[in-house]
Scaffold this motif. Structure first.
Motif, PDB file in Angstrom:
ATOM      1  N   VAL A   1      -2.692  30.071  -4.988  1.00 40.34           N
ATOM      2  CA  VAL A   1      -2.525  31.487  -4.594  1.00 40.34           C
ATOM      3  C   VAL A   1      -3.130  31.644  -3.202  1.00 40.34           C
ATOM      4  CG1 VAL A   1      -3.115  33.894  -5.121  1.00 40.34           C
ATOM      5  CG2 VAL A   1      -2.687  32.283  -6.998  1.00 40.34           C
TER       6      VAL A   1
ATOM      7  N   ARG B   1       4.094  41.200  -2.008  1.00 36.75           N
ATOM      8  CA  ARG B   1       3.372  42.130  -1.138  1.00 36.75           C
ATOM      9  C   ARG B   1       1.895  42.157  -1.542  1.00 36.75           C
ATOM     10  NH1 ARG B   1       4.815  46.952   1.605  1.00 36.75           N
ATOM     11  NH2 ARG B   1       6.964  46.620   0.967  1.00 36.75           N
TER      12      ARG B   1
ATOM     13  N   GLU C   1     -10.818  44.355 -10.480  1.00 40.28           N
ATOM     14  CA  GLU C   1      -9.937  43.492 -11.266  1.00 40.28           C
ATOM     15  C   GLU C   1     -10.297  43.634 -12.747  1.00 40.28           C
ATOM     16  OE1 GLU C   1      -9.300  39.482  -9.970  1.00 40.28           O
ATOM     17  OE2 GLU C   1      -9.342  40.008  -7.856  1.00 40.28           O
TER      18      GLU C   1
HETATM   19  P1  GDP Z   1      -4.166  32.720 -11.546  1.00 39.80           P
HETATM   20  O1  GDP Z   1      -5.392  32.175 -10.863  1.00 39.80           O
HETATM   21  O2  GDP Z   1      -3.160  31.664 -11.861  1.00 39.80           O
HETATM   22  O3  GDP Z   1      -4.512  33.530 -12.749  1.00 39.80           O
HETATM   23  O4  GDP Z   1      -3.441  33.680 -10.465  1.00 39.80           O
HETATM   24  P2  GDP Z   1      -3.597  35.247 -10.181  1.00 39.80           P
HETATM   25  O5  GDP Z   1      -2.267  35.800  -9.942  1.00 39.80           O
HETATM   26  O6  GDP Z   1      -4.409  35.907 -11.227  1.00 39.80           O
HETATM   27  O7  GDP Z   1      -4.399  35.284  -8.798  1.00 39.80           O
HETATM   28  C1  GDP Z   1      -5.710  34.788  -8.699  1.00 39.80           C
HETATM   29  C2  GDP Z   1      -6.553  35.676  -7.820  1.00 39.80           C
HETATM   30  O8  GDP Z   1      -5.980  35.791  -6.513  1.00 39.80           O
HETATM   31  C3  GDP Z   1      -6.649  37.125  -8.289  1.00 39.80           C
HETATM   32  O9  GDP Z   1      -7.616  37.276  -9.292  1.00 39.80           O
HETATM   33  C4  GDP Z   1      -7.004  37.847  -7.010  1.00 39.80           C
HETATM   34  O10 GDP Z   1      -8.401  37.798  -6.799  1.00 39.80           O
HETATM   35  C5  GDP Z   1      -6.317  37.022  -5.931  1.00 39.80           C
HETATM   36  N1  GDP Z   1      -5.089  37.755  -5.501  1.00 39.80           N
HETATM   37  C6  GDP Z   1      -3.845  37.669  -6.021  1.00 39.80           C
HETATM   38  N2  GDP Z   1      -3.014  38.542  -5.422  1.00 39.80           N
HETATM   39  C7  GDP Z   1      -3.761  39.202  -4.495  1.00 39.80           C
HETATM   40  C8  GDP Z   1      -3.486  40.276  -3.557  1.00 39.80           C
HETATM   41  O11 GDP Z   1      -2.380  40.811  -3.466  1.00 39.80           O
HETATM   42  N3  GDP Z   1      -4.518  40.684  -2.766  1.00 39.80           N
HETATM   43  C9  GDP Z   1      -5.756  40.143  -2.847  1.00 39.80           C
HETATM   44  N4  GDP Z   1      -6.711  40.597  -2.054  1.00 39.80           N
HETATM   45  N5  GDP Z   1      -6.057  39.155  -3.726  1.00 39.80           N
HETATM   46  C10 GDP Z   1      -5.081  38.701  -4.531  1.00 39.80           C
END
Ligand code: GDP
Ligand code: MN
Length: 390
Positions: free
Chosen positions: A60, A100, A107
Motif C-alpha cells: 500500500v 483516491r 481508523e
Molecule cells: P492492509 O494492510 O492489507 O489491511 O491494507 P489497508 O487497505 O488496510 O491499508 C493499510 C493502511 O494504509 C491503512 O490502515 C492506512 O493507514 C493506510 N492507508 C490506506 N489508504 C490510505 C489513504 O487513502 N490515506 C492515508 N493517509 N492512508 C491510507
C-alpha cells in the motif's frame, strides 16, 4: 470464496456503503493514467491479493503524481508479496488498485461474521482499527463490541447507537456511521457472505465515514444465487490443485503434510486426517471424493494428490455404501495403473461387497497394502512413508 479488495468495495458500494473512488489496473502505465483520471493530489496504490497485511509489507503506497503511481505499481506488479496472512510463500501481485487518497482522522474496525456459538451473524466493532484485529481480540477482547444480528429483524436501532458510541462517533458522523453499519449488515445477509470486514473504517478530517479497506468472503454453497459474484473469482489466487479438483466436483483442500488422503464423505475425511495425525503422520490434504466415487473420480483424485510434490504416500479410506467396495477397488487399481503410482499406497475399504473388494486389491499387480481398520491403515501408511525417508 474470496474476492479482491476492489471487488469487495464494488459490492459494498452497491448497498450504499461509502468507499473511495478507485480504478483497477493491470499495468504500471494504467496506474499512472488512473492517477490522472482520479485527479486528486493524493492517491493510494494498492496491491490486490487475496490477503491482508499489505500495508506493513509494502503493498500500500501513497503517491502524489502519475509518475509516482507508475513507479509504485511497477514495484508491486509481478512481485511476490509476503504478509502475515499469505504464509511464507507469499502471493504474486497481478492486479493493482489506484484509489483516491483520504485524509484520515481515525481508523476503526467494523465487521460482520457468522457466530457459530449463537448461530447468527454478529457485528463486531472497535475504535482501534487498522491494526491486526486477531491480536486485539487476544489481548483486549473488551475493546471489541459484539452485537448479535437478529436473523429476521436485522440490526435494531439501539444496537446501532450502542456501536456508534463504542466507536466514539458523535453528532453527524455518528448518523453517517450508523447508516453505514446498517448497510454493511444488509450487504452481508443479502450477498450470503461468511465475512464482510472493513479494516480500517475511517473517519475523515471532514467528519465523513468511509470504508478504506474491504474484505468479503462468500459462502460457496450459496453462490448459485449470485451469478455476478462468481464472475469475481480469480483463479490466480487459488491453489491450482484446488481449482483442478473443483472441475471434477471433488472437495479438495491442500495442506502442508506428506500423506495424501482419498476419502468419501467429509466426516470420514476429517476422521482420517485425525487418525493419521494421531499415528504421528501429517496429512497433505483434505479430499472428499463424494458418495458416488467412480473410477473417473478416483483417477482424477489420484492425479491431483500426486501433483503435490510433498505427497509421499497415499491412504485411500472409502466406505462403500452407494458405491460397492468391489467397484471402488476396480477404480483404485485402474487409477493407480493410469497414474503410474510411485509412492506407497494403503487402501482400507469397508461396506458392501468388502470381501470381493479386498480380494481384487490383493490379487492385483498394483503395489499396495490393504488394511481392515482405519487405525491399521493409518499406522501402515505412516510407517511406509517414514521408511521411505520422508
Ligand atoms: P492492509 O494492510 O492489507 O489491511 O491494507 P489497508 O487497505 O488496510 O491499508 C493499510 C493502511 O494504509 C491503512 O490502515 C492506512 O493507514 C493506510 N492507508 C490506506 N489508504 C490510505 C489513504 O487513502 N490515506 C492515508 N493517509 N492512508 C491510507
Ligand atoms: Mn486492512
Amino acid at each position: 470464496m474470496k474476492i479482491h479488495e476492489f471487488q469487495a468495495k464494488q459490492v459494498l458500494a452497491r448497498f450504499g456503503v461509502p468507499v473511495p473512488d478507485g480504478i483497477a489496473c493491470d499495468t504500471a502505465d494504467e496506474a499512472a493514467a488512473a492517477f490522472t483520471q482520479l485527479g486528486a493530489p493524493l492517491s493510494v496504490v494498492k496491491a490486490q491479493i487475496h490477503a491482508g497485511g499489505r500495508g506493513k509489507a509494502g503493498g500500500v503506497k501513497l503517491v502524489r503524481s502519475a509518475d509516482e503511481a507508475r513507479d509504485a505499481a511497477a514495484g508491486m506488479l509481478g512481485k511476490t508479496l509476503v504478509t502475515h496472512q499469505t504464509g511464507p510463500e507469499g502471493r504474486v501481485v497481478q492486479k493493482i488498485y489506484v484509489e483516491r487518497g483520504s485524509e484520515i482522522d481515525r481508523e476503526l474496525y467494523l465487521a460482520v461474521a457468522v457466530d457459530r456459538a449463537t448461530s447468527a451473524p454478529v457485528l463486531m466493532g472497535s475504535a482501534e482499527g487498522g491494526m491486526e484485529i486477531e491480536e486485539l481480540a487476544e489481548e483486549r477482547p473488551e475493546a471489541i463490541l459484539r452485537e448479535r444480528i437478529h436473523p429476521m429483524k436485522g440490526l435494531l436501532p439501539f444496537q446501532l447507537r450502542r456501536m456508534a458510541k463504542h466507536l466514539g462517533l458523535s453528532g453527524d458522523t455518528a448518523k453517517k456511521g450508523m447508516a453505514l453499519i446498517q448497510k454493511l449488515a444488509v450487504a452481508f445477509t443479502e450477498m450470503d457472505c461468511s465475512i464482510a470486514e472493513i479494516n480500517p473504517l475511517i473517519v475523515t478530517k471532514q467528519g465523513d465515514v468511509l470504508a478504506l479497506d474491504a474484505k468479503i468472503n462468500f459462502d460457496s454453497n450459496a453462490l448459485f444465487r449470485h451469478k455476478d459474484v462468481i464472475e469475481y473469482r480469480d483463479l490466480n489466487e487459488e491453489d491450482p490443485k484446488e481449482v483442478e479438483a473443483s472441475k471434477f466436483d471433488l472437495n479438495y483442500i491442500a495442506l502442508d503434510g506428506n500423506i495424501g488422503c482419498m476419502v468419501n464423505g467429509a466426516g470420514l475425511a476429517m476422521a482420517t486426517m485425525d487418525v493419521i495425525q494421531l499415528k504421528g503422520g501429517s496429512p497433505a490434504n483434505f479430499l472428499d471424493v463424494g458418495g458416488g466415487a467412480n473410477k473417473e473420480q478416483v483417477t482424477n483424485a489420484f492425479k491431483i494428490l500426486l501433483s503435490d510434490p510433498n505427497c509421499r504416500g497415499v491412504l485411500v479410506n472409502i466406505f462403500g455404501g452407494i458405491m460397492k467396495c468391489d467397484t471402488i477397488a476396480e477404480g483404485v487399481i485402474a487409477a493407480a495403473k493410469e497414474v503410474d503410482l510411485q509412492v506407497p499406497l494403503v487402501v482400507r475399504l469397508e461396506g458392501t461387497n468388502v470381501q470381493r473388494g479386498r480380494q481384487l486389491l490383493e490379487e492385483s499387480d498394483v503395489k499396495l497394502e490393504t488394511a481392515a481398520s482405519l487405525d491399521e491403515a493409518a499406522e501402515k501408511i505412516v510407517a511406509l512413508v517414514k521408511a521411505a525417508g520422508a
